[in-house]
Design a protein around this motif. Structure first.
Motif, PDB file in Angstrom:
ATOM      1  N   VAL A 596     -27.625 -51.402  30.074  1.00 33.67           N
ATOM      2  CA  VAL A 596     -27.486 -51.520  31.541  1.00 33.67           C
ATOM      3  C   VAL A 596     -28.350 -52.449  32.108  1.00 33.67           C
ATOM      4  N   ALA A 597     -29.225 -53.242  31.311  1.00 29.43           N
ATOM      5  CA  ALA A 597     -30.109 -54.162  31.654  1.00 29.43           C
ATOM      6  C   ALA A 597     -29.636 -55.289  32.562  1.00 29.43           C
ATOM      7  N   THR A 598     -29.992 -55.486  33.777  1.00 24.28           N
ATOM      8  CA  THR A 598     -29.464 -56.530  34.620  1.00 24.28           C
ATOM      9  C   THR A 598     -30.410 -56.897  35.425  1.00 24.28           C
ATOM     10  N   ALA A 599     -30.784 -57.901  35.997  1.00 19.47           N
ATOM     11  CA  ALA A 599     -31.996 -58.330  37.092  1.00 19.47           C
ATOM     12  C   ALA A 599     -31.842 -57.216  38.048  1.00 19.47           C
ATOM     13  N   GLY A 600     -30.946 -56.671  38.620  1.00 19.49           N
ATOM     14  CA  GLY A 600     -31.109 -55.918  39.777  1.00 19.49           C
ATOM     15  C   GLY A 600     -31.446 -54.346  39.063  1.00 19.49           C
ATOM     16  N   ASN A 601     -31.382 -53.989  37.708  1.00 23.59           N
ATOM     17  CA  ASN A 601     -31.868 -52.736  37.327  1.00 23.59           C
ATOM     18  C   ASN A 601     -33.324 -52.792  36.519  1.00 23.59           C
ATOM     19  N   VAL A 602     -33.813 -53.761  36.543  1.00 20.94           N
ATOM     20  CA  VAL A 602     -35.332 -54.169  35.944  1.00 20.94           C
ATOM     21  C   VAL A 602     -36.209 -53.211  36.741  1.00 20.94           C
ATOM     22  N   PRO A 603     -36.268 -53.132  37.858  1.00 18.32           N
ATOM     23  CA  PRO A 603     -37.221 -52.213  38.761  1.00 18.32           C
ATOM     24  C   PRO A 603     -36.967 -50.733  38.512  1.00 18.32           C
ATOM     25  N   THR A 604     -35.817 -50.465  38.155  1.00 13.79           N
ATOM     26  CA  THR A 604     -35.514 -49.061  38.044  1.00 13.79           C
ATOM     27  C   THR A 604     -36.151 -48.653  36.506  1.00 13.79           C
ATOM     28  N   LEU A 605     -35.880 -49.577  35.683  1.00 15.67           N
ATOM     29  CA  LEU A 605     -36.213 -49.345  34.299  1.00 15.67           C
ATOM     30  C   LEU A 605     -37.733 -49.125  34.239  1.00 15.67           C
ATOM     31  N   THR A 606     -38.237 -50.159  35.088  1.00 20.57           N
ATOM     32  CA  THR A 606     -39.776 -50.276  35.039  1.00 20.57           C
ATOM     33  C   THR A 606     -40.148 -48.987  35.409  1.00 20.57           C
ATOM     34  N   ILE A 607     -39.592 -48.399  36.528  1.00 21.36           N
ATOM     35  CA  ILE A 607     -40.048 -47.296  37.325  1.00 21.36           C
ATOM     36  C   ILE A 607     -39.785 -45.994  36.255  1.00 21.36           C
ATOM     37  N   ALA A 608     -38.839 -46.035  35.385  1.00 25.37           N
ATOM     38  CA  ALA A 608     -38.556 -44.923  34.279  1.00 25.37           C
ATOM     39  C   ALA A 608     -39.682 -44.644  33.456  1.00 25.37           C
ATOM     40  N   TYR A 609     -40.360 -45.814  33.022  1.00 25.20           N
ATOM     41  CA  TYR A 609     -41.690 -45.618  32.494  1.00 25.20           C
ATOM     42  C   TYR A 609     -42.688 -44.852  33.234  1.00 25.20           C
ATOM     43  N   THR A 610     -43.016 -45.128  34.621  1.00 25.84           N
ATOM     44  CA  THR A 610     -43.929 -44.548  35.371  1.00 25.84           C
ATOM     45  C   THR A 610     -43.516 -43.008  35.478  1.00 25.84           C
ATOM     46  N   ILE A 611     -42.482 -42.533  35.222  1.00 25.56           N
ATOM     47  CA  ILE A 611     -42.007 -41.374  35.396  1.00 25.56           C
ATOM     48  C   ILE A 611     -42.355 -40.625  33.940  1.00 25.56           C
ATOM     49  N   ALA A 612     -42.010 -41.536  33.091  1.00 24.50           N
ATOM     50  CA  ALA A 612     -42.313 -40.920  31.448  1.00 24.50           C
ATOM     51  C   ALA A 612     -43.706 -40.472  31.293  1.00 24.50           C
ATOM     52  N   ILE A 613     -44.783 -41.616  31.708  1.00 23.42           N
ATOM     53  CA  ILE A 613     -46.135 -41.309  31.529  1.00 23.42           C
ATOM     54  C   ILE A 613     -46.650 -40.175  32.450  1.00 23.42           C
ATOM     55  N   THR A 614     -45.849 -40.229  33.383  1.00 28.34           N
ATOM     56  CA  THR A 614     -46.282 -39.142  34.370  1.00 28.34           C
ATOM     57  C   THR A 614     -46.064 -37.643  33.711  1.00 28.34           C
ATOM     58  N   TRP A 615     -44.808 -37.558  33.152  1.00 23.95           N
ATOM     59  CA  TRP A 615     -44.553 -36.409  32.249  1.00 23.95           C
ATOM     60  C   TRP A 615     -45.602 -36.183  31.156  1.00 23.95           C
ATOM     61  N   TRP A 616     -45.813 -37.157  30.595  1.00 25.33           N
ATOM     62  CA  TRP A 616     -46.948 -37.082  29.360  1.00 25.33           C
ATOM     63  C   TRP A 616     -48.290 -36.460  29.883  1.00 25.33           C
ATOM     64  N   ALA A 617     -48.572 -36.768  31.089  1.00 28.51           N
ATOM     65  CA  ALA A 617     -49.827 -36.425  31.681  1.00 28.51           C
ATOM     66  C   ALA A 617     -49.597 -34.843  31.996  1.00 28.51           C
ATOM     67  N   LEU A 618     -48.358 -34.573  32.425  1.00 23.44           N
ATOM     68  CA  LEU A 618     -48.302 -32.959  32.644  1.00 23.44           C
ATOM     69  C   LEU A 618     -48.568 -32.207  31.484  1.00 23.44           C
ATOM     70  N   THR A 619     -47.776 -32.737  30.373  1.00 25.13           N
ATOM     71  CA  THR A 619     -47.920 -32.098  28.981  1.00 25.13           C
ATOM     72  C   THR A 619     -49.079 -32.075  28.629  1.00 25.13           C
TER      73      THR A 619
END
Length: 645
Positions: A596-619
């Motif tokens: 799904v990688a396109t120039a338009g999706n790069v911000p969304t994929l980057t934000i996905a990491y922000t969500i993942a590391i937030t989940w790690w902090a919760l765990t």
């Protein structure tokens, strides 16, 4: 549910197992087979493959000795084996013994034990310790505290007396069935440390039994050497039955010789019984005594200990009462060995005493041992700081600045958020060192408690990380000559969940049980590889979408997909640490992000990491809560259970 707070102490040896149950202040021996010790072997039913432990299994083994596994603890790392046509997992074998003990303990306590301590050999490292934990939980018991058996025995002997002074050293000699083990212990303010341990070759109970069997089998060897060969190396089921029968008879005779001048040994048909006497026993134990004398000197030297400073010698195990063993230890150490009154339950009882003080002692009350800071400790902070700085520089370098009727700047704000997160993670890796590492050169008597270190450093990590994240946002505005509150706002919002988690950990940290801190630190350690992969992937995606395609080998689209795949793998490794789940999720997210990688999706994929590391902090926050307050994992099942200490 148990009607009272109950703690179970378990000791599983090569041939027997013992358990002690403490219900509030009352302590009782767990006797699932009606005796203080129960066989530790397991019989594999040849028809169903069912595992039948303890006395029932030993009884079945009389007819089918080929289906019996006598020593579940030694073969833990051997991997699955085939018994009677069934594939048997050694962890399941150990779990069957523990489940048998758990059934009786639960009956006595009115419900499952709420805490478990298991005595293990002092040589067990992380792999076998994890297997013991897994077997304990397969048996339906809580995650166990693991205590080296010599430490447990020392705790058993000192339970009813004032604790030894810090620096006191003792030698523990465990004359077990399969290994005679020497261990040097040193008492500290908060624990007992193992300074050195060594096995004495040829001195175990099984070695002595083998020599006695040679003496007892002399009539067979003289009359029929071929029959004797089949007894020593059985080829048929009948041969194996005769071998086990002879071994058991010799073992019983050895025990009888502790109190009698001679003992009869029943030989396989058609041979009449033979007799062993004290001369045979002395001849059988002489090699063990010679090896022991040499090994004592070696283990004391390995511990860097002057024998004159040794405070005591403790002797345990099934061979503790064999003649002359105490004499050898006395001659080599100058101390008459202390033999616990109840050698059968000493380790099980001591495991409870060894863990109870540290379970009830909180991090805010003690000073756990720490080591000096080394370059190795700085690897994680340096790499996360480098990742953060690289993201910051890359954000500025790839900013699009337009000079038209008005100044217009396009900045990857999601990359600002990622850079801010890396700042918090860098601070976190430093805070994670505090409980075990000297970050300054203060003398010991001015050190804060371990709990205070956790509270101070994790609070500092949260606040300092937020301040630097805010400065990142302001710095980007200054670098592009365009002051915009969006930049610091993205940095703060991205980093705030991590900062909140770290503040909560700082508040709970002083309440962690002292003996749980090493495992807690391991379970809450930053997934460094995942972090670096995510940072690399984010930079690669952003670079590919902001740089001319002719400047990128393979084209911008390919580079974007590669960066996206790396980011997806980093996210997978962040949100789970289960090996199989990591592999599967890394494949799914790596391929999925690339697709799904396109120039338009790069911000969304980057934000996905922000969500993942937030989940790690919760765990890690939930892990901290349930480690400090394990009862909450029962009240709130959504919280993760403590997985061992």
């Amino acid at each position: 549910m148990a009607t009272a707070h109950s703690r179970l102490g378990v000791d599983i040896g090569a041939t027997t197992a013992a358990a002690v149950l403490a219900i509030d202040a009352q302590q009782t021996i767990v006797m699932p087979d009606g005796t203080p010790v129960t066989p530790s072997g397991v019989f594999v039913d040849p028809t169903t493959g069912a595992l039948i432990p303890a006395a029932a299994g030993l009884g079945r083994a009389l007819d089918r000795p080929d289906c019996y596994l006598a020593d579940p603890i030694t073969g833990l790392t051997a991997g699955p084996t085939t018994i009677a046509g069934h594939c048997v997992d050694p962890v399941d074998v150990l779990a069957a013994v523990l489940r048998h003990i758990n059934t009786e303990a639960s009956r006595l306590a009115g419900g499952p034990p709420t805490a478990v301590a298991v005595a293990i050999p002092p040589t067990f490292g992380p792999r076998r310790r994890d297997l013991v934990r897994e077997a304990t939980q397969r048996a339906g018991l809580p995650a166990p505290d693991l205590v080296a058996a010599p430490v447990a025995v020392a705790a058993h002997l000192t339970a009813a007396s004032p604790p030894p002074a810090a620096g006191t050293c003792v030698l523990v000699c465990d004359a077990a069935a399969h290994t005679l083990q020497l261990t040097v212990l040193q008492h500290t303010d908060t624990s007992v440390q193992i300074l050195a341990t060594a096995a004495v070759p040829g001195a175990a109970g099984a070695d002595i039994d083998a020599i006695l069997t040679e003496h007892a089998g002399q009539p067979i060897r003289d009359a029929d050497p071929q029959r004797w060969s089949r007894l020593t190396t059985p080829h048929t089921l009948d041969d194996l039955r005769d071998q086990r029968s002879l071994q058991n008879a010799v073992r019983r005779a050895k025990e009888d010789l502790r109190h009698a001048p001679r003992a009869a040994v029943a030989l396989p048909d058609p041979y009449p019984p033979t007799v062993l006497d004290q001369r045979h026993l002395a001849a059988a134990t002489q090699p063990a005594h010679q090896a022991l004398a040499a090994a004592v000197a070696e283990v004391l030297a390995a511990a860097d200990l002057d024998p004159a400073t040794l405070a005591a010698v403790i002797l345990i195990g099934e061979g503790a009462h064999l003649p002359h063993l105490t004499n050898v230890l006395h001659e080599t150490t100058g101390h008459t060995p202390i033999i616990p009154t109840r050698t059968d339950i000493a380790a099980a009882d001591g495991a409870l005493h060894a863990t109870h003080s540290l379970t009830t002692t909180r991090a805010g009350q003690i000073h756990l041992p720490r080591t000096r800071l080394t370059p190795r400790h700085l690897i994680a902070p340096i790499l996360t700081a480098a990742a953060s700085f690289a993201l910051l520089i890359h954000t500025v370098a790839t900013a699009d600045i337009y000079f038209g009727s008005r100044l217009e700047v396009r900045v990857g704000v999601e990359e600002i958020g990622a850079a801010a997160i890396m700042v918090l993670l860098c601070a976190y890796t430093i805070a994670n060192l505090a409980p075990t590492t000297y970050l300054h050169g203060l003398p010991h008597d001015t050190d804060p408690t371990t709990g205070s270190l956790i509270r101070r450093t994790y609070t500092a990590a949260a606040l300092l990380g937020l301040v630097i994240a805010t400065l990142y946002g302001l710095a980007i505005g200054s670098a592009v000559d365009f002051a915009d509150n969006t930049y610091p706002r993205w940095a703060i919002l991205s980093a705030a969940p991590l900062a909140a988690a770290f503040l909560l950990i700082a508040a709970i940290g002083p309440h962690l049980p002292a003996n749980a801190i090493p495992t807690w630190l391991r379970r809450t350690r930053l997934p460094l590889t995942a972090t670096l992969l995510a940072a690399t992937g984010i930079i690669a995606m952003r670079y590919a979408t902001t740089t001319g395609s002719n400047l990128i080998p393979g084209g911008a689209a390919s580079a974007t997909r590669i960066g996206a795949a790396i980011t997806g793998i980093g996210i997978a490794l962040t949100i789970t640490r289960h090996a199989l789940s990591r592999t599967g999720l890394a494949l799914i997210l790596g391929i999925g992000f690339a697709a799904v990688a396109t120039a338009g999706n790069v911000p969304t994929l980057t934000i996905a990491y922000t969500i993942a590391i937030t989940w790690w902090a919760l765990t890690i926050t939930a892990t901290t809560i349930t480690t400090a307050y394990p009862q909450l994992s029962n009240t709130f099942p959504i919280l993760p259970r403590e997985q061992g200490r």
